[in-house]
Design an enzyme around this catalytic site. Structure first.
Site, PDB file in Angstrom:
ATOM      1  N   GLU A  21     -18.703 -43.523 -40.748  1.00 14.83           N
ATOM      2  CA  GLU A  21     -19.853 -43.096 -41.259  1.00 14.83           C
ATOM      3  C   GLU A  21     -20.108 -41.900 -42.425  1.00 14.83           C
ATOM      4  O   GLU A  21     -20.897 -41.635 -42.764  1.00 14.83           O
ATOM      5  CB  GLU A  21     -21.076 -43.153 -39.947  1.00 14.83           C
ATOM      6  CG  GLU A  21     -21.381 -44.256 -39.138  1.00 14.83           C
ATOM      7  CD  GLU A  21     -22.003 -43.808 -38.000  1.00 14.83           C
ATOM      8  OE1 GLU A  21     -22.090 -42.538 -37.737  1.00 14.83           O
ATOM      9  OE2 GLU A  21     -22.462 -44.706 -37.113  1.00 14.83           O
ATOM     10  N   GLU A  30     -15.136 -35.500 -37.949  1.00 12.06           N
ATOM     11  CA  GLU A  30     -15.884 -35.715 -39.190  1.00 12.06           C
ATOM     12  C   GLU A  30     -15.357 -34.944 -40.318  1.00 12.06           C
ATOM     13  O   GLU A  30     -15.695 -35.329 -41.534  1.00 12.06           O
ATOM     14  CB  GLU A  30     -17.145 -35.369 -39.015  1.00 12.06           C
ATOM     15  CG  GLU A  30     -17.758 -36.422 -37.892  1.00 12.06           C
ATOM     16  CD  GLU A  30     -19.251 -35.867 -37.441  1.00 12.06           C
ATOM     17  OE1 GLU A  30     -20.006 -34.901 -37.995  1.00 12.06           O
ATOM     18  OE2 GLU A  30     -19.873 -36.789 -37.168  1.00 12.06           O
ATOM     19  N   GLY A  36     -21.123 -32.832 -36.443  1.00  6.71           N
ATOM     20  CA  GLY A  36     -21.406 -32.822 -34.857  1.00  6.71           C
ATOM     21  C   GLY A  36     -21.685 -34.295 -34.535  1.00  6.71           C
ATOM     22  O   GLY A  36     -21.709 -35.046 -35.397  1.00  6.71           O
ATOM     23  N   GLU A  44     -15.666 -33.612 -32.372  1.00 13.57           N
ATOM     24  CA  GLU A  44     -16.504 -34.168 -33.542  1.00 13.57           C
ATOM     25  C   GLU A  44     -16.383 -33.350 -34.755  1.00 13.57           C
ATOM     26  O   GLU A  44     -16.016 -34.136 -35.967  1.00 13.57           O
ATOM     27  CB  GLU A  44     -17.897 -33.888 -33.282  1.00 13.57           C
ATOM     28  CG  GLU A  44     -18.714 -34.785 -32.180  1.00 13.57           C
ATOM     29  CD  GLU A  44     -18.895 -36.368 -32.585  1.00 13.57           C
ATOM     30  OE1 GLU A  44     -18.766 -36.655 -33.735  1.00 13.57           O
ATOM     31  OE2 GLU A  44     -19.036 -37.223 -31.633  1.00 13.57           O
TER      32      GLU A  44
END
Length: 168
Positions: free
Chosen positions: A105, A57, A37, A53
């Protein structure tokens, strides 16, 4: 007094007795396992941010957003900032789990057995993220529970928890 308000949309993706977790890298602390998220962008609805998101991700395509699992508000008066997060059950999703995170990330995406997830999630250092999530996954709070925290001098304290509807 002007506060910055951060809106966050998070999803719980289940497959059988497992859930999807991401391992996220941070600049100032070790990587953590979390639910997928992120931030709601201006002009975006929570549901739209959630779909975007999760795709970025995890590589998963959300076909149907389900019910609100729980929500939390974290007040950071020292920083004049608040974070409001809505965590949703994702009813249907498809796709191969593989991150396409534009921020680079996300280190890993994994389908983790529910029995093993609490040990990974217990490493989350933010109590306002860890406590509601683990409580919900253990079935100890009903759908729609609201959590209210305040952070002072880097310490997050639970101020109140309002129960949602009875679990179904």
């Amino acid at each position: 007094m002007t506060y910055k308000i951060n809106h966050v949309a998070v999803g719980i993706l289940r497959q059988g007795e497992s859930i999807v977790l991401i391992q996220q890298e941070f600049t100032t602390r070790p990587p953590l396992w979390l639910l997928p998220g992120g931030m709601v962008e201006p002009g975006e609805l929570f549901q739209e941010a959630l779909v975007r998101e999760i795709a970025e991700e995890t590589g998963a395509s959300v076909e149907k957003v389900g019910r609100l699992a729980y929500a939390m508000q974290i007040d950071h008066p020292d920083r004049r900032e608040q974070t409001i997060a809505h965590i949703f059950e994702v009813e249907n999703w498809t796709g191969e789990l593989k991150s396409a995170d534009p921020d680079n990330e996300i280190l890993q995406v994994a389908l983790v057995p529910l029995a093993e997830a609490p040990a990974l999630l217990a490493e989350i250092h933010w109590i306002a993220v860890r406590e509601p999530l683990l409580t919900y996954l253990r079935g100890e709070c009903p759908l729609g529970t609201l959590w209210f925290y305040r952070e002072l001098d880097g310490v997050q304290v639970l101020l109140n928890r309002l129960p949602g509807e009875a679990s179904v």
